[in-house]
Design an enzyme around this catalytic site. Structure first.
Site, PDB file in Angstrom:
ATOM      1  N   THR A  87      -1.219  10.264   4.981  1.00  0.00           N
ATOM      2  CA  THR A  87       0.494  10.014   4.752  1.00  0.00           C
ATOM      3  C   THR A  87       1.182   9.964   6.032  1.00  0.00           C
ATOM      4  O   THR A  87       0.585  11.303   6.789  1.00  0.00           O
ATOM      5  CB  THR A  87       0.706  10.788   3.878  1.00  0.00           C
ATOM      6  OG1 THR A  87       2.080  10.129   3.238  1.00  0.00           O
ATOM      7  CG2 THR A  87       1.083  12.042   4.132  1.00  0.00           C
ATOM      8  N   LYS A  88       1.622   9.671   6.139  1.00  0.00           N
ATOM      9  CA  LYS A  88       2.400   9.542   7.018  1.00  0.00           C
ATOM     10  C   LYS A  88       3.867  10.018   6.163  1.00  0.00           C
ATOM     11  O   LYS A  88       5.413  10.143   7.091  1.00  0.00           O
ATOM     12  CB  LYS A  88       2.885   8.822   7.953  1.00  0.00           C
ATOM     13  CG  LYS A  88       1.628   8.423   9.618  1.00  0.00           C
ATOM     14  CD  LYS A  88       1.863   6.449   9.637  1.00  0.00           C
ATOM     15  CE  LYS A  88       1.233   6.582  10.997  1.00  0.00           C
ATOM     16  NZ  LYS A  88       1.364   4.957  11.490  1.00  0.00           N
ATOM     17  N   ASN A  89       4.614  10.532   5.366  1.00  0.00           N
ATOM     18  CA  ASN A  89       5.520  10.419   4.915  1.00  0.00           C
ATOM     19  C   ASN A  89       5.715  12.290   5.096  1.00  0.00           C
ATOM     20  O   ASN A  89       5.070  13.172   4.540  1.00  0.00           O
ATOM     21  CB  ASN A  89       5.566  10.509   3.220  1.00  0.00           C
ATOM     22  CG  ASN A  89       6.767  10.448   2.131  1.00  0.00           C
ATOM     23  OD1 ASN A  89       7.220  11.663   2.863  1.00  0.00           O
ATOM     24  ND2 ASN A  89       7.446   9.968   1.798  1.00  0.00           N
ATOM     25  N   LYS A  90       7.108  12.464   5.918  1.00  0.00           N
ATOM     26  CA  LYS A  90       7.092  14.398   6.336  1.00  0.00           C
ATOM     27  C   LYS A  90       7.267  14.783   4.889  1.00  0.00           C
ATOM     28  O   LYS A  90       6.756  15.755   4.963  1.00  0.00           O
ATOM     29  CB  LYS A  90       7.687  14.146   7.268  1.00  0.00           C
ATOM     30  CG  LYS A  90       8.101  13.048   8.732  1.00  0.00           C
ATOM     31  CD  LYS A  90       8.961  13.287   9.973  1.00  0.00           C
ATOM     32  CE  LYS A  90       8.103  13.202  11.026  1.00  0.00           C
ATOM     33  NZ  LYS A  90       9.136  13.088  12.241  1.00  0.00           N
ATOM     34  N   LYS A  97       6.292  14.082   1.711  1.00  0.00           N
ATOM     35  CA  LYS A  97       4.738  14.102   1.308  1.00  0.00           C
ATOM     36  C   LYS A  97       3.868  15.695   1.699  1.00  0.00           C
ATOM     37  O   LYS A  97       3.480  16.849   1.603  1.00  0.00           O
ATOM     38  CB  LYS A  97       3.917  13.082   0.746  1.00  0.00           C
ATOM     39  CG  LYS A  97       4.799  12.638  -0.040  1.00  0.00           C
ATOM     40  CD  LYS A  97       3.905  10.905   0.345  1.00  0.00           C
ATOM     41  CE  LYS A  97       4.560  10.268  -1.330  1.00  0.00           C
ATOM     42  NZ  LYS A  97       3.372   8.983  -1.295  1.00  0.00           N
ATOM     43  N   ASP A 107      -0.305   8.702  -3.889  1.00  0.00           N
ATOM     44  CA  ASP A 107       0.656   7.338  -3.982  1.00  0.00           C
ATOM     45  C   ASP A 107       1.545   7.474  -5.624  1.00  0.00           C
ATOM     46  O   ASP A 107       1.236   7.890  -6.325  1.00  0.00           O
ATOM     47  CB  ASP A 107      -0.277   5.595  -4.406  1.00  0.00           C
ATOM     48  CG  ASP A 107       0.797   4.827  -3.959  1.00  0.00           C
ATOM     49  OD1 ASP A 107       1.124   4.342  -2.365  1.00  0.00           O
ATOM     50  OD2 ASP A 107       0.821   3.801  -5.159  1.00  0.00           O
ATOM     51  N   SER A 108       2.648   7.803  -5.154  1.00  0.00           N
ATOM     52  CA  SER A 108       3.790   7.560  -5.725  1.00  0.00           C
ATOM     53  C   SER A 108       5.135   6.847  -5.958  1.00  0.00           C
ATOM     54  O   SER A 108       5.279   6.402  -5.181  1.00  0.00           O
ATOM     55  CB  SER A 108       3.887   8.777  -5.995  1.00  0.00           C
ATOM     56  OG  SER A 108       4.176   9.836  -4.395  1.00  0.00           O
ATOM     57  N   TYR A 119      13.775   9.412  -3.810  1.00  0.00           N
ATOM     58  CA  TYR A 119      14.954   9.329  -4.974  1.00  0.00           C
ATOM     59  C   TYR A 119      15.163  10.992  -5.291  1.00  0.00           C
ATOM     60  O   TYR A 119      15.897  10.568  -6.220  1.00  0.00           O
ATOM     61  CB  TYR A 119      14.659   8.363  -5.980  1.00  0.00           C
ATOM     62  CG  TYR A 119      14.191   7.380  -5.505  1.00  0.00           C
ATOM     63  CD1 TYR A 119      14.843   6.092  -5.417  1.00  0.00           C
ATOM     64  CD2 TYR A 119      12.447   6.489  -5.024  1.00  0.00           C
ATOM     65  CE1 TYR A 119      14.731   5.247  -4.915  1.00  0.00           C
ATOM     66  CE2 TYR A 119      12.392   5.522  -4.489  1.00  0.00           C
ATOM     67  CZ  TYR A 119      13.246   4.571  -4.847  1.00  0.00           C
ATOM     68  OH  TYR A 119      13.050   2.752  -4.444  1.00  0.00           O
TER      69      TYR A 119
END
Length: 210
Positions: free
Chosen positions: A13-16, A18, A75-76, A168
């Site tokens: 992932t590249k979502n900080k 997460k 994945d969410s 969200y």
């Protein structure tokens, strides 16, 4: 012996946000979390699956095959009842490929408020919704995959609240807590969130000891 015996977990992932949650969860088990930020030359991944589980497996396999070690992928997203399950797998790019969290939240509220036009209501809770998380851990040496899924139920509120979390979270109201997800501490969120639930199931499969 667990597939994660090296005390390092690589998360695709590249979502900080997460990365922070995974790091917090695995720290209690003595594991260091690394992400795609640590491996900048990895191949680009197109998330074209129609389900969370398809996307999670694809990300895990591509990165694991590239690095030659087991990789965990998530994945969410958010599924809103009044929008027939949208934004779903498009949650991160609901308002466009380069959308920010603020862009996605604004589009979500606008879509729900449009449905309420003409309705005689000042209800601050717009629709039941749920967060869904699918996890896939792929081992390229054995070609084995471990999967887990978690969900959490809530409502979309018209009034964003909270500075924690991401995505969200400020709009996702939890009646049981009387707070939004973004009002929770990371410890509280881990205990009830979709990602926390999925991680606990996965960790149990891997027989890791806390």
């Amino acid at each position: 012996m667990s597939v994660l015996s090296g005390k390092i977990v690589i998360v695709a992932t590249k979502n900080k946000g997460k990365v922070k949650e995974f790091a917090h969860a695995f720290a209690t088990l003595g594991f260091e979390v690394r992400s795609m930020f640590d491996y900048p030359d990895l191949p680009e991944i197109v998330e074209d699956g129609t389900t969370f589980s398809q996307n999670a497996f694809k990300k895990a396999k591509i990165v694991a095959d590239a690095l030659g070690v087991p990789v965990l992928a998530d994945d969410s997203g958010l599924c809103v009842d009044r929008l027939d399950g949208e934004p779903g797998v498009y949650s991160a790019r609901y308002a466009g490929e380069q959308a920010t969290d603020a862009d996605n939240n604004a589009k979500l509220l606008n879509a729900l408020e449009q449905l309420q036009l003409g309705e005689d209501t000042e209800q601050p809770l717009l629709s039941p919704a749920r967060f869904v998380c699918s996890l896939a851990l792929y081992d390229p040496s054995s070609h084995q995959t471990w999967t887990a899924e978690g969900t959490v139920e809530g409502w979309i509120t018209t009034t964003p609240s909270g500075n924690s979390g991401f995505g969200y979270d400020p709009l996702f109201y939890l009646p049981t807590e009387q707070k939004t997800m973004a009002d929770l501490t990371i410890e509280q969120k881990q205990s009830i969130s979709h990602r926390g639930a999925a991680l606990r199931k996965l960790i149990a499969q891997l027989q890791l000891e806390v």
